[in-house]
Design an enzyme around this catalytic site. Structure first.
Site, PDB file in Angstrom:
ATOM      1  CB  CYS A  38      -2.506   2.478   8.916  1.00 42.75           C
ATOM      2  SG  CYS A  38      -1.410   2.510   7.515  1.00 42.75           S
TER       3      CYS A  38
ATOM      4  NE  ARG B 105       2.595   7.308   1.157  1.00 45.04           N
ATOM      5  CZ  ARG B 105       2.579   5.988   1.088  1.00 45.04           C
ATOM      6  NH1 ARG B 105       3.425   5.363   0.291  1.00 45.04           N
ATOM      7  NH2 ARG B 105       1.728   5.298   1.812  1.00 45.04           N
TER       8      ARG B 105
ATOM      9  CD  GLN C  12      -2.359   3.986   0.344  1.00 47.73           C
ATOM     10  OE1 GLN C  12      -3.004   4.108   1.383  1.00 47.73           O
ATOM     11  NE2 GLN C  12      -1.082   3.656   0.327  1.00 47.73           N
TER      12      GLN C  12
ATOM     13  CG  ASP D 185      -5.140   1.562   2.944  1.00 48.15           C
ATOM     14  OD1 ASP D 185      -4.743   0.391   3.023  1.00 48.15           O
ATOM     15  OD2 ASP D 185      -4.705   2.481   3.671  1.00 48.15           O
TER      16      ASP D 185
ATOM     17  CG  HIS E 206      -5.820  -0.606   7.734  1.00 43.24           C
ATOM     18  ND1 HIS E 206      -6.149   0.535   7.034  1.00 43.24           N
ATOM     19  CD2 HIS E 206      -4.475  -0.723   7.655  1.00 43.24           C
ATOM     20  CE1 HIS E 206      -5.047   1.086   6.568  1.00 43.24           C
ATOM     21  NE2 HIS E 206      -4.010   0.348   6.914  1.00 43.24           N
TER      22      HIS E 206
ATOM     23  CE  LYS F 107       6.615  -3.923   1.426  1.00 37.58           C
ATOM     24  NZ  LYS F 107       6.439  -2.553   0.986  1.00 37.58           N
TER      25      LYS F 107
ATOM     26  CG  HIS G 135      -1.271  -2.247   7.267  1.00 38.39           C
ATOM     27  ND1 HIS G 135      -1.233  -0.903   7.527  1.00 38.39           N
ATOM     28  CD2 HIS G 135      -0.894  -2.854   8.409  1.00 38.39           C
ATOM     29  CE1 HIS G 135      -0.835  -0.709   8.778  1.00 38.39           C
ATOM     30  NE2 HIS G 135      -0.618  -1.876   9.334  1.00 38.39           N
TER      31      HIS G 135
END
Length: 650
Positions: free
Chosen positions: A336, A365, A383, A385, A387, A467, A513
């Site tokens: 992000c 992580r 991910q 991912d 945005h 979320k 997100h």
RNA sequence: GCCGACGUAGCUCAGCGGUAGAGCAACUGAUUCGUAAUCAGUAGGUCCUCGGUUCAAAUCCGAGCGUCGGCACCA
């Protein structure tokens, strides 16, 4: 003088209040024998409950599906009685029914081990055989607290103390044993039956809080009859066979090893599967108006401090220092803040919104060691991912678009059904309450607009926003969050993202997100389990094996192999000096979806015997036809929808 | 991270103080066979790591690492 209406529509009137047991007896001896509980105006209660007002009553027999929860809850009580009689000094805490069984948490040093199971089970069977009646007693609060404290049951005393004042304190007695319990229970311990089994031990924190002492939990499974129990145990054994860790090895997809804990070594076939899914996702995102980007792996900690991640997750980030420079870099744990950097690189106009930035973002992580699970919970993952930078007014429309994209992707990948959870503000969070009010309201409205139904997952939102969680299940029914959609008013503020609005003023965009697969690693793990390794042809990394029956067919088999490759199929030619039975077995065990078997007859006729995985029959077809058929089937579903297709490449 | 169990050949496992074993897989040879295991032979191991006890440790003890099942965590 209660009037009691029964499910058949009849009504029975009584001069005096009656117990459920008496009512059942009045209706008939068969029912009196079979009933183990009842619902009074929809509420499940003990048969000994007194009905003193007009109500709808329905009896629950031991064969009813809803009796399962009762059997399991009662089994937990029987387990607790057995444990306390065998291991004096053990404290009881709670023991609920759960899916497929029950557990009970005990305070005991040392904790229980599976070696303790045989005597405990034996004792449980004795308690069941004794048919001890469950007697419900209402106690005065202080008396109950004193009672448990004097017994040394400090956990029970604590539970009672924390019950709301309005709550009636009820104890259930079975034989000489008594436990605090809300109920309801069946008639006697005999109703538990014998179709139960203690499964495993586990540590569990008192009240689910890691600052509390750890209790010793015993899990058991319980069913209405032996047949159900056995079916469940068979199901568990079958689930073990489709565990992605096992299939990953058997299908030669990936491995994990100690030198890179929590990171996947993808083998050629596993990586091919990965790339098939990645290519599919890339096409879908391109078509859905996303722009793919790529952002750095190592980013100075100052950015994470600004975003708030350092404070909340700093301990779970991998960092790197370089000797010559006095700075700390962090391996990005998420994308992000990097995407915001792209947004803020130049002045943005409202005309650009919604701006959808996507990345197959490689993240690291430092997950707690106990959290790691095959490739489904890892420390290095990618991910899918993205945005979406948009205005508040655009949240609804973007949610609708996202839901449409997500549902078709899940369907294409073999998940027509999935659960949706709405996770709202967590106890520890960034942003003012008014901001959260707006964010939660916006997401709720967006769900309504998009027609999304969800269950509430209270307090489980991200620290910057509420979320939606899209949940899929693994082989043994454990739930894994894959997709997500998060509404974030906080990060744009923290990282100072702005755009010029229609009226020429600076405005903050909202950030959505969102991920669909979640991480490739987790999703592929679940995908493998969902299909039990028998992937559809378009996903299967090895799509067919060309197997010879006699060595005279070797040259022809090689020709078939080349033709398959030209058609975009990934095949392997098996000319080993083995019987066809052995080859069929080997390729079947590797879950290869198709076999093209060629013997002398096929070589002469220019045909192949097409055999599908698991099929008893095979079909002899001209080579070109068989390959065309497989190639058509190997076309990814999105390309199949988009019209006539020439390429079968995934 | 916490509780528990486990860690022996590529895989599945046996051995539990006294010379490291089996089946499958691999390799070699024979066999050319019609849809889920052809036969024979060969090779393969710091018994997770480090320390300790012992004349002797895969085996007993301790620590660490990892895996598994839960719990806690999950941006």
């Amino acid at each position: 003088m209660p009037a009691i209406r029964l499910p058949d529509g009849s009504t029975r009137r009584f001069e005096e209040p009656v117990t459920g047991a008496a009512l059942a007896a009045a209706i008939g001896p068969g029912l009196a024998r079979a009933a183990v509980a009842m619902t009074v105006s929809g509420k499940l209660v003990d048969l000994s409950s007194v009905i003193d007002a007009d109500s709808d009553v329905r009896f629950v027999t031991r064969d009813d599906p809803e009796a399962l929860a009762l059997i399991r809850h009662d089994a937990a009580h029987v387990l607790a009685e057995a444990v306390q009689s065998l291991y004096p000094g053990t404290q009881v805490t709670i023991g609920p029914a759960i899916e497929n069984g029950f557990y009970y948490d005990f305070a005991r040093e040392p904790p229980f081990s599976p070696e303790d199971f045989p005597p405990i089970e034996e004792k449980m069977r004795a308690i069941v055989a004794a048919k001890e009646p469950f007697d419900r007693e209402v106690w005065e609060r202080e008396k109950a607290i004193r009672f448990f404290e004097e017994k040394g049951e400090k956990y029970k005393a604590e539970i009672i103390r924390d019950l709301p004042e309005s709550e009636t304190i009820t104890l259930y007695r079975q034989g000489g044993w008594v436990d605090l319990c809300r109920g309801p229970h069946m008639r006697t311990t005999g109703d538990v039956g014998t179709a139960f089994k203690l499964m495993r031990t586990a540590g569990a924190y008192w009240r689910g809080d890691h600052r509390n002492p750890m209790l010793s939990r015993i899990y058991g499974t319980a069913w209405r009859n032996q047949k159900e129990l056995e079916a469940y145990l068979v199901m568990l054994a079958e689930a073990e066979r489709r565990d992605h860790r096992r299939l990953g090895r058997e299908m030669d997809l990936f491995h994990l090893q100690d030198e890179a804990v929590g990171s996947v070594f993808w083998h050629p076939l596993g990586w091919r599967l990965y790339r098939t899914v990645e290519s599919y996702m890339r096409r879908r995102l391109d078509a859905a108006g996303y722009q793919e980007v790529r952002t750095p792996q190592l980013v100075d900690r100052s950015l994470w401090e600004k975003s708030g991640h350092w404070e909340k997750f700093g301990a779970h980030m991998f960092t790197a220092q370089v000797e010559d420079e006095d700075r700390t870099l962090a391996l990005k744990p998420m994308n992000c803040p990097c995407h915001v950097q792209i947004f803020t690189q130049r002045v943005r106009s409202y005309r650009e919104l919604p701006l959808r930035l996507a990345e197959f973002g490689s993240c690291h992580r430092y997950e707690p060691s106990g959290a790691l699970h095959g490739i489904m919970r890892v420390r290095a993952f990618t991910q899918d991912d993205a945005h979406i930078f948009c205005t508040e007014e655009q949240i609804g429309a973007e949610t609708i678009r996202f839901m449409a994209l997500l549902s078709t992707i899940y369907r294409d990948l073999g998940f027509p059904e999935f659960a949706v959870k709405f996770a709202d503000r967590p106890p520890v969070r960034a942003g003012a309450d008014e901001t959260w009010d707006r964010a939660e309201a916006a997401l709720r409205e967006a769900c309504a607009e998009a027609g999304v139904t969800y269950v509430l997952n209270p307090g489980e939102g991200a620290f910057y926003g509420p979320k939606l969680e899209f949940v899929l299940k693994d082989a043994i029914g454990r739930e894994w969050q894959c997709g997500t959609l998060q509404v974030d008013f906080v990060l744009p503020e923290r990282l100072d993202a702005e755009y010029v609005a229609e009226d020429g003023r600076w405005r903050r965009p909202v950030m959505l997100h969102r991920a669909i697969l979640g991480s490739f690693e987790r999703f592929l793990g679940i995908l493998i389990e969902q299909y039990a390794g028998r992937l559809p042809l378009w996903l299967a990394p090895l799509q067919a094996a060309v197997a010879t029956i006699v060595s005279d067919a070797d040259a022809y088999a090689a020709e078939v192999g080349r033709a398959c490759a030209e058609a975009g199929l990934n095949v392997e030619v098996d000319s080993r000096n083995e019987k066809i039975n052995a080859k069929v077995r080997d390729w079947s065990l590797r879950h290869v979806p198709a076999m093209l078997v060629v013997g002398r007859r096929e070589a002469e006729a220019g045909t192949v015997a097409l055999r599908r995985l698991g099929a008893a029959e095979q079909e002899v077809l001209p080579m070109a036809e068989a390959i065309a058929r497989l190639a058509a089937e190997a076309t990814p579903p999105d390309l199949r929808r988009s019209g006539p297709q020439t390429s079968a490449c995934a």
